[in-house]
Motif scaffolding. Structure first.
Motif, PDB file in Angstrom:
ATOM      1  N   ASP A 133      11.325  -6.221   4.561  1.00  0.00           N
ATOM      2  CA  ASP A 133      11.047  -6.441   5.990  1.00  0.00           C
ATOM      3  C   ASP A 133      11.228  -7.906   6.357  1.00  0.00           C
ATOM      4  O   ASP A 133      10.611  -8.387   7.292  1.00  0.00           O
ATOM      5  CB  ASP A 133       9.606  -6.022   6.294  1.00  0.00           C
ATOM      6  CG  ASP A 133       8.592  -6.853   5.517  1.00  0.00           C
ATOM      7  OD1 ASP A 133       8.958  -7.407   4.461  1.00  0.00           O
ATOM      8  OD2 ASP A 133       7.446  -6.972   5.961  1.00  0.00           O
ATOM      9  N   ILE A 134      12.050  -8.611   5.599  1.00  0.00           N
ATOM     10  CA  ILE A 134      12.183 -10.049   5.860  1.00  0.00           C
ATOM     11  C   ILE A 134      12.853 -10.254   7.223  1.00  0.00           C
ATOM     12  O   ILE A 134      12.373 -11.011   8.064  1.00  0.00           O
ATOM     13  CB  ILE A 134      12.986 -10.763   4.737  1.00  0.00           C
ATOM     14  CG1 ILE A 134      12.406 -10.421   3.363  1.00  0.00           C
ATOM     15  CG2 ILE A 134      13.005 -12.269   4.964  1.00  0.00           C
ATOM     16  CD1 ILE A 134      10.959 -10.753   3.173  1.00  0.00           C
ATOM     17  N   SER A 166       1.660  -1.668  -0.929  1.00  0.00           N
ATOM     18  CA  SER A 166       2.417  -2.412   0.087  1.00  0.00           C
ATOM     19  C   SER A 166       2.368  -1.732   1.455  1.00  0.00           C
ATOM     20  O   SER A 166       2.882  -2.270   2.429  1.00  0.00           O
ATOM     21  CB  SER A 166       3.863  -2.628  -0.361  1.00  0.00           C
ATOM     22  OG  SER A 166       4.561  -1.408  -0.381  1.00  0.00           O
ATOM     23  N   ARG A 169      -0.379  -6.604   3.763  1.00  0.00           N
ATOM     24  CA  ARG A 169       0.908  -7.112   4.249  1.00  0.00           C
ATOM     25  C   ARG A 169       0.703  -8.402   5.042  1.00  0.00           C
ATOM     26  O   ARG A 169       1.471  -9.348   4.905  1.00  0.00           O
ATOM     27  CB  ARG A 169       1.630  -6.084   5.121  1.00  0.00           C
ATOM     28  CG  ARG A 169       1.973  -4.788   4.424  1.00  0.00           C
ATOM     29  CD  ARG A 169       3.070  -4.037   5.151  1.00  0.00           C
ATOM     30  NE  ARG A 169       4.332  -4.728   5.028  1.00  0.00           N
ATOM     31  CZ  ARG A 169       5.157  -4.630   3.985  1.00  0.00           C
ATOM     32  NH1 ARG A 169       4.878  -3.831   2.988  1.00  0.00           N
ATOM     33  NH2 ARG A 169       6.266  -5.323   3.942  1.00  0.00           N
ATOM     34  N   ARG A 186       6.643   4.484   6.093  1.00  0.00           N
ATOM     35  CA  ARG A 186       5.284   3.937   6.232  1.00  0.00           C
ATOM     36  C   ARG A 186       5.117   3.340   7.636  1.00  0.00           C
ATOM     37  O   ARG A 186       6.082   2.924   8.290  1.00  0.00           O
ATOM     38  CB  ARG A 186       4.996   2.898   5.147  1.00  0.00           C
ATOM     39  CG  ARG A 186       5.744   1.636   5.341  1.00  0.00           C
ATOM     40  CD  ARG A 186       5.358   0.569   4.333  1.00  0.00           C
ATOM     41  NE  ARG A 186       6.237  -0.554   4.537  1.00  0.00           N
ATOM     42  CZ  ARG A 186       6.799  -1.247   3.570  1.00  0.00           C
ATOM     43  NH1 ARG A 186       6.564  -0.954   2.326  1.00  0.00           N
ATOM     44  NH2 ARG A 186       7.585  -2.253   3.854  1.00  0.00           N
ATOM     45  N   ASP A 189       8.809   4.125   1.533  1.00  0.00           N
ATOM     46  CA  ASP A 189       9.004   2.787   2.100  1.00  0.00           C
ATOM     47  C   ASP A 189       9.556   2.854   3.527  1.00  0.00           C
ATOM     48  O   ASP A 189       9.253   2.007   4.359  1.00  0.00           O
ATOM     49  CB  ASP A 189       9.959   1.949   1.225  1.00  0.00           C
ATOM     50  CG  ASP A 189       9.321   1.532  -0.097  1.00  0.00           C
ATOM     51  OD1 ASP A 189       8.082   1.584  -0.211  1.00  0.00           O
ATOM     52  OD2 ASP A 189      10.058   1.151  -1.024  1.00  0.00           O
ATOM     53  N   TYR A 220       3.697  -8.134  -3.874  1.00  0.00           N
ATOM     54  CA  TYR A 220       3.053  -6.817  -3.824  1.00  0.00           C
ATOM     55  C   TYR A 220       2.805  -6.289  -5.236  1.00  0.00           C
ATOM     56  O   TYR A 220       1.803  -5.638  -5.512  1.00  0.00           O
ATOM     57  CB  TYR A 220       3.915  -5.835  -3.018  1.00  0.00           C
ATOM     58  CG  TYR A 220       3.998  -6.225  -1.569  1.00  0.00           C
ATOM     59  CD1 TYR A 220       2.937  -5.957  -0.706  1.00  0.00           C
ATOM     60  CD2 TYR A 220       5.100  -6.911  -1.063  1.00  0.00           C
ATOM     61  CE1 TYR A 220       2.991  -6.353   0.621  1.00  0.00           C
ATOM     62  CE2 TYR A 220       5.155  -7.312   0.258  1.00  0.00           C
ATOM     63  CZ  TYR A 220       4.108  -7.026   1.098  1.00  0.00           C
ATOM     64  OH  TYR A 220       4.152  -7.417   2.406  1.00  0.00           O
ATOM     65  N   ARG A 221       3.751  -6.583  -6.124  1.00  0.00           N
ATOM     66  CA  ARG A 221       3.592  -6.149  -7.508  1.00  0.00           C
ATOM     67  C   ARG A 221       2.396  -6.844  -8.175  1.00  0.00           C
ATOM     68  O   ARG A 221       1.653  -6.234  -8.937  1.00  0.00           O
ATOM     69  CB  ARG A 221       4.870  -6.445  -8.296  1.00  0.00           C
ATOM     70  CG  ARG A 221       6.000  -5.510  -7.939  1.00  0.00           C
ATOM     71  CD  ARG A 221       7.300  -5.864  -8.649  1.00  0.00           C
ATOM     72  NE  ARG A 221       8.308  -4.873  -8.353  1.00  0.00           N
ATOM     73  CZ  ARG A 221       8.454  -3.733  -9.019  1.00  0.00           C
ATOM     74  NH1 ARG A 221       7.691  -3.487 -10.066  1.00  0.00           N
ATOM     75  NH2 ARG A 221       9.363  -2.864  -8.671  1.00  0.00           N
ATOM     76  N   THR A 261      10.269 -11.415  -2.651  1.00  0.00           N
ATOM     77  CA  THR A 261       8.921 -11.199  -2.108  1.00  0.00           C
ATOM     78  C   THR A 261       8.212  -9.967  -2.687  1.00  0.00           C
ATOM     79  O   THR A 261       7.000  -9.875  -2.621  1.00  0.00           O
ATOM     80  CB  THR A 261       8.977 -11.055  -0.577  1.00  0.00           C
ATOM     81  OG1 THR A 261       9.852  -9.980  -0.251  1.00  0.00           O
ATOM     82  CG2 THR A 261       9.481 -12.334   0.057  1.00  0.00           C
ATOM     83  N   ARG A 274       6.643  -5.587 -13.853  1.00  0.00           N
ATOM     84  CA  ARG A 274       7.792  -4.667 -13.854  1.00  0.00           C
ATOM     85  C   ARG A 274       7.457  -3.372 -14.597  1.00  0.00           C
ATOM     86  O   ARG A 274       8.330  -2.533 -14.801  1.00  0.00           O
ATOM     87  CB  ARG A 274       9.007  -5.316 -14.529  1.00  0.00           C
ATOM     88  CG  ARG A 274       9.462  -6.595 -13.857  1.00  0.00           C
ATOM     89  CD  ARG A 274      10.159  -6.340 -12.546  1.00  0.00           C
ATOM     90  NE  ARG A 274      10.230  -7.548 -11.737  1.00  0.00           N
ATOM     91  CZ  ARG A 274      10.541  -7.562 -10.449  1.00  0.00           C
ATOM     92  NH1 ARG A 274      10.807  -6.430  -9.819  1.00  0.00           N
ATOM     93  NH2 ARG A 274      10.562  -8.673  -9.770  1.00  0.00           N
ATOM     94  N   VAL A 300       2.970   0.557  -6.469  1.00  0.00           N
ATOM     95  CA  VAL A 300       3.215  -0.589  -5.588  1.00  0.00           C
ATOM     96  C   VAL A 300       3.540  -0.175  -4.143  1.00  0.00           C
ATOM     97  O   VAL A 300       3.161  -0.870  -3.192  1.00  0.00           O
ATOM     98  CB  VAL A 300       4.281  -1.541  -6.190  1.00  0.00           C
ATOM     99  CG1 VAL A 300       5.658  -0.906  -6.219  1.00  0.00           C
ATOM    100  CG2 VAL A 300       4.327  -2.858  -5.443  1.00  0.00           C
ATOM    101  N   SER A 301       4.192   0.970  -3.966  1.00  0.00           N
ATOM    102  CA  SER A 301       4.500   1.405  -2.602  1.00  0.00           C
ATOM    103  C   SER A 301       3.208   1.648  -1.821  1.00  0.00           C
ATOM    104  O   SER A 301       3.110   1.312  -0.644  1.00  0.00           O
ATOM    105  CB  SER A 301       5.318   2.700  -2.606  1.00  0.00           C
ATOM    106  OG  SER A 301       6.660   2.423  -2.852  1.00  0.00           O
TER     107      SER A 301
HETATM  108  O1   DC Z   1      11.623  -4.891  -4.534  1.00  0.00           O
HETATM  109  P1   DC Z   1      10.453  -4.394  -5.361  1.00  0.00           P
HETATM  110  O2   DC Z   1      10.725  -3.062  -6.029  1.00  0.00           O
HETATM  111  O3   DC Z   1       9.964  -5.396  -6.344  1.00  0.00           O
HETATM  112  O4   DC Z   1       9.272  -4.155  -4.306  1.00  0.00           O
HETATM  113  C1   DC Z   1       8.028  -3.676  -4.706  1.00  0.00           C
HETATM  114  C2   DC Z   1       7.344  -2.948  -3.559  1.00  0.00           C
HETATM  115  O5   DC Z   1       6.978  -3.864  -2.536  1.00  0.00           O
HETATM  116  C3   DC Z   1       8.155  -1.834  -2.904  1.00  0.00           C
HETATM  117  O6   DC Z   1       7.348  -0.683  -2.764  1.00  0.00           O
HETATM  118  C4   DC Z   1       8.487  -2.375  -1.540  1.00  0.00           C
HETATM  119  C5   DC Z   1       7.457  -3.415  -1.294  1.00  0.00           C
HETATM  120  N1   DC Z   1       7.936  -4.578  -0.563  1.00  0.00           N
HETATM  121  C6   DC Z   1       7.689  -4.631   0.780  1.00  0.00           C
HETATM  122  O7   DC Z   1       7.138  -3.688   1.323  1.00  0.00           O
HETATM  123  N2   DC Z   1       8.053  -5.718   1.502  1.00  0.00           N
HETATM  124  C7   DC Z   1       8.681  -6.739   0.921  1.00  0.00           C
HETATM  125  N3   DC Z   1       9.028  -7.799   1.655  1.00  0.00           N
HETATM  126  C8   DC Z   1       8.972  -6.704  -0.467  1.00  0.00           C
HETATM  127  C9   DC Z   1       8.594  -5.590  -1.178  1.00  0.00           C
END
Ligand code: DC
Length: 231
Positions: free
Chosen positions: A134-135, A106, A112, A190, A187, A38-39, A34, A94, A102-103
């Motif tokens: 946060d799954i 997100s 979100r 937040r 992360d 966000y990326r 997931t 990437r 990205v943080s």
């Molecule tokens: O896992 P990653 O490095 O590709 O994640 C990229 C950003 O997205 C990282 O800052 C955390 C955020 N993220 C999130 O907040 N919730 C998710 N379910 C997946 C990633």
């Protein structure tokens, strides 16, 4: 019957994607990372010169861009193919510039919500290993199996260093370690959906374990929570 939805969470470079893709392969489940969503929004902002500090502009972008996550399609080391408005951005998302912003992206509440809805729609189909932050806590709190992978910041920085070197990117280890610590702090502190294990998640510390060892352990967990079919 095996759990149909597996939530796999953990901090940056904890191995969740590497392990998740193998676990999904062993179970013949869909692998869905997931973080790519966000990326992709972050990349879209950078490309269109939308400042990532501008929450409402980034939110508008998240509402309008079309992100697709599909099986790999190419045999170039990718774990899935990511399309942004139809263009293949699998590797572009990437880039270190995306890592750096990205943080922030997100952390935006509405961003979100938009992306979480899209993630749930995919999970509904079942037979999925869903990887993120946060799954287990927010996106799929009812997932039958929740796993939280962890590893020390030093070990994660070493993994990231090797991963970048393999792609020809030479970045000092110390710099990577500092960036990982900073992302962890951001992360997990937040306001919206901070990184933390769900109360009922199985926590697996992967420090010092090989990828194969972690996958075997997770397969045991999957079997251990096998559900009795009702009726
Ligand atoms: O896992 P990653 O490095 O590709 O994640 C990229 C950003 O997205 C990282 O800052 C955390 C955020 N993220 C999130 O907040 N919730 C998710 N379910 C997946 C990633």
């Amino acid at each position: 019957m095996l759990a149909s939805i597996i939530a796999l969470d953990g901090p940056a470079s904890s191995g969740k994607s590497t392990v998740g893709v193998l676990l999904a392969g062993r179970l013949n489940y869909l692998f869905f990372d997931t973080g790519v969503m966000y990326r992709a929004v972050t990349l879209a902002a950078l490309r269109r010169s939308v400042p990532t500090a501008d929450e409402s502009a980034v939110t508008e972008l998240a509402e309008t861009v079309k992100i697709d996550v599909m099986p790999p399609l190419f045999n170039d080391g990718r774990q899935c193919t990511v399309l942004l408005d139809g263009g293949d951005v699998t590797w572009d998302i990437r880039a270190p510039e995306v890592d750096g912003s990205v943080s922030q992206v997100s952390a935006y509440r509405r961003v979100r919500e938009i992306l979480t809805d899209e993630m749930r729609a995919i999970a509904k189909r079942g037979r999925v290993v869903m990887v993120g932050r946060d799954i287990g806590t927010v996106v799929l709190p009812d997932a039958e199996l929740k796993i939280y992978l962890d590893a020390s910041a030093e070990e994660r920085a070493r993994r990231r260093h090797t991963e970048l070197a393999e792609r020809g990117i030479d970045k000092p280890y110390e710099e990577i370690l500092a960036a990982i610590r900073e992302r962890d702090r951001f992360d997990s502190s937040r306001e919206h959906a901070p990184l933390k294990p769900a109360p009922d998640a199985r926590i697996v510390d992967t420090t010092g374990l090989s990828v194969g060892q972690v996958v075997s352990h997770l397969l045991l967990l999957v079997k251990a929570v096998a559900i009795q079919p009702s009726g």
